[in-house]
Every structure is written in C-alpha cells, then in structure tokens.
Scaffold this motif. Structure first.
Motif, PDB file in Angstrom:
ATOM      1  N   LEU A  21      -9.461   3.869   0.253  1.00  0.00           N
ATOM      2  CA  LEU A  21      -8.296   3.165  -0.277  1.00  0.00           C
ATOM      3  C   LEU A  21      -8.517   2.839  -1.749  1.00  0.00           C
ATOM      4  O   LEU A  21      -9.570   2.315  -2.121  1.00  0.00           O
ATOM      5  N   GLU A  22      -7.549   3.162  -2.583  1.00  0.00           N
ATOM      6  CA  GLU A  22      -7.685   2.921  -4.014  1.00  0.00           C
ATOM      7  C   GLU A  22      -7.253   1.491  -4.337  1.00  0.00           C
ATOM      8  O   GLU A  22      -6.161   1.074  -3.966  1.00  0.00           O
ATOM      9  N   PRO A  23      -8.103   0.743  -5.041  1.00  0.00           N
ATOM     10  CA  PRO A  23      -7.735  -0.626  -5.403  1.00  0.00           C
ATOM     11  C   PRO A  23      -6.735  -0.631  -6.545  1.00  0.00           C
ATOM     12  O   PRO A  23      -6.497   0.394  -7.183  1.00  0.00           O
ATOM     13  N   LEU A  24      -6.171  -1.781  -6.797  1.00  0.00           N
ATOM     14  CA  LEU A  24      -5.314  -1.952  -7.958  1.00  0.00           C
ATOM     15  C   LEU A  24      -6.196  -1.793  -9.186  1.00  0.00           C
ATOM     16  O   LEU A  24      -7.160  -2.537  -9.367  1.00  0.00           O
ATOM     17  N   ALA A  25      -5.917  -0.790 -10.011  1.00  0.00           N
ATOM     18  CA  ALA A  25      -6.793  -0.476 -11.140  1.00  0.00           C
ATOM     19  C   ALA A  25      -6.645  -1.485 -12.262  1.00  0.00           C
ATOM     20  O   ALA A  25      -5.544  -1.779 -12.696  1.00  0.00           O
ATOM     21  N   ASN A  26      -7.777  -2.035 -12.702  1.00  0.00           N
ATOM     22  CA  ASN A  26      -7.806  -2.952 -13.841  1.00  0.00           C
ATOM     23  C   ASN A  26      -6.715  -4.007 -13.800  1.00  0.00           C
ATOM     24  O   ASN A  26      -5.909  -4.102 -14.727  1.00  0.00           O
ATOM     25  N   PRO A  27      -6.644  -4.786 -12.728  1.00  0.00           N
ATOM     26  CA  PRO A  27      -5.591  -5.804 -12.660  1.00  0.00           C
ATOM     27  C   PRO A  27      -5.735  -6.809 -13.793  1.00  0.00           C
ATOM     28  O   PRO A  27      -6.834  -7.177 -14.181  1.00  0.00           O
ATOM     29  N   VAL A  68       0.855  -1.185   0.000  1.00  0.00           N
ATOM     30  CA  VAL A  68       0.000   0.000   0.000  1.00  0.00           C
ATOM     31  C   VAL A  68       0.896   1.242   0.000  1.00  0.00           C
ATOM     32  O   VAL A  68       1.771   1.383   0.854  1.00  0.00           O
ATOM     33  N   ASP A  69       0.652   2.123  -0.953  1.00  0.00           N
ATOM     34  CA  ASP A  69       1.417   3.356  -1.093  1.00  0.00           C
ATOM     35  C   ASP A  69       0.660   4.505  -0.446  1.00  0.00           C
ATOM     36  O   ASP A  69      -0.466   4.830  -0.843  1.00  0.00           O
ATOM     37  N   ILE A 120       0.548  -4.154 -12.147  1.00  0.00           N
ATOM     38  CA  ILE A 120       0.744  -2.759 -12.508  1.00  0.00           C
ATOM     39  C   ILE A 120      -0.580  -2.004 -12.543  1.00  0.00           C
ATOM     40  O   ILE A 120      -1.592  -2.521 -12.975  1.00  0.00           O
ATOM     41  N   ASP A 121      -0.535  -0.777 -12.068  1.00  0.00           N
ATOM     42  CA  ASP A 121      -1.704   0.096 -12.065  1.00  0.00           C
ATOM     43  C   ASP A 121      -1.695   0.916 -13.358  1.00  0.00           C
ATOM     44  O   ASP A 121      -0.903   1.844 -13.504  1.00  0.00           O
ATOM     45  N   PRO A 122      -2.564   0.596 -14.324  1.00  0.00           N
ATOM     46  CA  PRO A 122      -2.564   1.325 -15.587  1.00  0.00           C
ATOM     47  C   PRO A 122      -2.827   2.809 -15.412  1.00  0.00           C
ATOM     48  O   PRO A 122      -2.321   3.630 -16.159  1.00  0.00           O
ATOM     49  N   ALA A 123      -3.649   3.166 -14.432  1.00  0.00           N
ATOM     50  CA  ALA A 123      -3.942   4.581 -14.199  1.00  0.00           C
ATOM     51  C   ALA A 123      -2.669   5.321 -13.808  1.00  0.00           C
ATOM     52  O   ALA A 123      -2.426   6.455 -14.233  1.00  0.00           O
ATOM     53  N   LEU A 136      -0.627  -1.028  -4.558  1.00  0.00           N
ATOM     54  CA  LEU A 136       0.325  -1.151  -5.662  1.00  0.00           C
ATOM     55  C   LEU A 136       0.546  -2.616  -6.042  1.00  0.00           C
ATOM     56  O   LEU A 136       0.943  -2.902  -7.159  1.00  0.00           O
ATOM     57  N   ARG A 137       0.326  -3.511  -5.104  1.00  0.00           N
ATOM     58  CA  ARG A 137       0.390  -4.941  -5.416  1.00  0.00           C
ATOM     59  C   ARG A 137      -0.587  -5.675  -4.510  1.00  0.00           C
ATOM     60  O   ARG A 137      -0.600  -5.479  -3.301  1.00  0.00           O
ATOM     61  N   GLN A 138      -1.407  -6.509  -5.103  1.00  0.00           N
ATOM     62  CA  GLN A 138      -2.322  -7.329  -4.320  1.00  0.00           C
ATOM     63  C   GLN A 138      -1.581  -8.589  -3.900  1.00  0.00           C
ATOM     64  O   GLN A 138      -1.079  -9.325  -4.732  1.00  0.00           O
ATOM     65  N   GLY A 139      -1.496  -8.807  -2.608  1.00  0.00           N
ATOM     66  CA  GLY A 139      -0.777  -9.958  -2.090  1.00  0.00           C
ATOM     67  C   GLY A 139      -1.616 -10.747  -1.118  1.00  0.00           C
ATOM     68  O   GLY A 139      -2.813 -10.965  -1.329  1.00  0.00           O
ATOM     69  N   VAL A 140      -1.008 -11.152  -0.010  1.00  0.00           N
ATOM     70  CA  VAL A 140      -1.659 -12.023   0.964  1.00  0.00           C
ATOM     71  C   VAL A 140      -2.909 -11.380   1.562  1.00  0.00           C
ATOM     72  O   VAL A 140      -3.938 -12.026   1.727  1.00  0.00           O
ATOM     73  N   ILE A 141      -2.829 -10.100   1.887  1.00  0.00           N
ATOM     74  CA  ILE A 141      -3.949  -9.414   2.551  1.00  0.00           C
ATOM     75  C   ILE A 141      -4.882  -8.808   1.504  1.00  0.00           C
ATOM     76  O   ILE A 141      -4.454  -8.061   0.623  1.00  0.00           O
TER      77      ILE A 141
END
Length: 328
Positions: free
Chosen positions: A256-262, A228-229, A312-315, A239-244
């Motif tokens: 909180l902003e989700p990972l955009a268009n994963p 989380v950034d 990667i977050d395309p936005a 910035l990266r979806q991991g364990v949590i």
C-alpha cells in the motif's frame, strides 16, 4: 464524516456520464407514506423541514425517503460528519447537491451504501486487498475508490469512470440507505466552510437547498474517512489520511502506498490536484477547498479532490504534469 460524499449520483455512465444498461443494485425497501406528508416543490426555495431522530425517528426516515424519491436533497448524520445526500441514480438530484455546496461537476461526491454486499453492483473490479479492508473496516470510516462498470447508471460528475464508495457506521444512516438505495453524499457545508458536525450548523449553511434535515447526535468529526485508491494498482494508495491509520491498512495490503510527503501545516499554500479523480469529503475546517480551487485556476488545473496541501500527493501531481499519452 465527511464524508463519504459518506455519497454513496445518475444519468447513464461508462465514465459516470454516458452509456446504457442498468445495475443490479437491489431495489430499496419502500416505506409507508406519512398520512400528512406532502411532496414539497423540488425548487431551491421550497421550505425545508427538520426532524429529530430521537423523538421522530420513523417520521424522519419516511420524510427523508420521500424527499430522495422526489429528487430533493437531505442532510443526515454519519459516523464522521453530517452529510448532504441525494439519489445517486438521479442526475438532477446530484446536480442540486453540487449547487447547494456551490461546486461543479469537477468535484463529484462519493456514494454511501447500506451493506458491503451492494458493492459488486457499483464496482467493476474489487481487488483482493480491497476486500480485506472491507472485511475489517466496513461499516466504518474507509472510502474506497474503484473502477465503475460501464453499465452503471450514475452521473455523479467528472469521475473518469471511477466511483468512491463506503458503508457508514451509523445506524440511522444505514437504515435510511436500506430504504433509498445508494446515496451521493458529501460533507454538509458550503465549499470552503467547515463541515457540519450537527444539524443546526448544516441548516444554517444550506438552508432551503435541502428539503429534509435529520437531526441526530453531534457526529464524531471533524476527522474524515481514510481514502484508498485502487484504480492505479492492486495494493492501493492513500489519497487522504483520515480516521484509519496507514499502518493498520498496510497490514492488510502489503505494498500500500502512503500519502507521499504529507504537509503537516494545513495552512500551507494549496496545490492543484490531479484531474480525473473522484471527489472526496472535506476533513477539517482548515481544509478550505475554495483555496484549492483558486490555486488550481492559477495553474490552469481543475481540482477533483476536496483536499488541500495537507492531503495532496505531490508524486501524483508530478505524474499529472507530465505530457499525456493516449491509452491503448
């Protein structure tokens, strides 16, 4: 793990590279020197040693602490994957870590610390929502990207004044961190290879570029920490979806902003990621950072996140491609 790079850099740095002053990180505990211990040559061809934590625990911790103090690299288990670590306050040691992984300063490692109480010495600002996440998930698989204070004497690479930090939920790793202080830690692998989840795989890849290997149980990997950034806003962005899971973190940080268009297919064509972001640990075998570097080279960019299109977050990429305006 993947961490942390859990991992937890060292010259002076207002932006992790220059500047003066010292941090208030508490001095690490000193371990007694093993009677038969010799400080190995810090050159990359020095023979390495492997210790089994189950049967050589104290000897292993002492040897690892001495290697870190001598500016050498070590391999240690974490709660995600095995990591390669070095003294975060020793610029030459961090350089050796990056060289061992065959990467440059554009992909700086995260920092692992033993206790959440050490964070104020490494971060200039910790938003309230970040504190809530820390309360819930540290120690654990959560990496936070924060602004580093100008006085912080760490040279982790091209961090643009940020630092990625976490507290691993691994007893041996935290015990070692209490004796060494903060460690720069990245996944124990050559860039482009799968992160090691056991000491043997790490040893096969990294060889004598590492002085001491701590062999514990196989780690839970290959899924890495969630990143989380908090450098762009007060509620954070993934910035990266991991364990949590995102949903669990969003309960603590509304907005909180989700990972955009994963991208669900990890084999999809990788894209360059924004400059000026700290490096993060590799997640799975499919995350070939070599491919990221190649794609970045084609686009004239330089990736600073160890991620592929899956993370990667395309936005953020779109924002990066816009003409830059000097900040006030």
């Amino acid at each position: 793990m993947n961490e942390v790079s859990e991992s937890t850099g060292h010259d002076e740095v207002p932006r992790a590279g220059s500047g003066s002053g010292s941090s208030s990180v508490e001095a690490p505990q000193q371990m007694p020197q093993a009677p038969d211990e010799q400080h190995a040559d810090s050159g990359e061809h020095a023979a390495h040693r492997l210790f089994h934590l189950a049967s050589q625990h104290q000897e292993a911790i002492v040897a690892a602490q001495q290697a870190v103090r001598a500016g050498q690299c070590i391999v240690l288990p974490t709660d995600t994957v095995y990591g390669i670590g070095a003294d975060a306050f020793n610029a030459d040691a961090v350089k050796r870590l990056l060289e061992a992984k065959h990467r440059g300063r554009d992909m700086p490692p995260p920092v692992l610390i033993a206790e959440p109480a050490m964070l104020p010495a490494l971060a200039a600002d910790v938003p309230d929502n970040a504190k809530k996440m820390i309360e819930r998930y540290w120690p654990g698989a959560l990496t936070l990207i924060l602004r580093a204070p100008a006085s912080l004497r760490m040279d982790l690479g091209d961090t643009e004044g940020t630092i990625a930090v976490r507290v691993p939920a691994d007893d041996a790793a935290r015990e070692l961190l209490r004796h060494t202080g903060p460690l720069a830690v990245s996944s124990a692998n050559i860039s482009g290879s799968a992160p090691a989840t056991n000491a043997a795989d790490a040893e096969q890849m990294l060889g004598n570029s590492v002085a001491v290997y701590l062999d514990g149980d196989p780690t839970p990997g290959p899924v890495a920490s969630t990143i989380v950034d908090f450098t762009k806003n007060r509620t954070g962005r993934i910035l990266r979806q991991g364990v949590i899971a995102f949903e669990d973190l969003a309960e603590l940080s509304p907005g909180l902003e989700p990972l955009a268009n994963p991208v669900s297919d990890a084999s999809a064509e990788p894209t360059a990621v924004p400059d000026g972001q700290p490096a993060v640990e590799q997640t799975t075998a499919e995350q070939a950072d070599a491919g990221v570097e190649a794609a970045a080279a084609e686009q004239g960019g330089s990736p600073a996140l160890e991620e592929t299109a899956k993370d990667i977050d395309p936005a953020a990429q779109e924002e990066h491609d816009k003409p830059k305006t000097p900040e006030a």
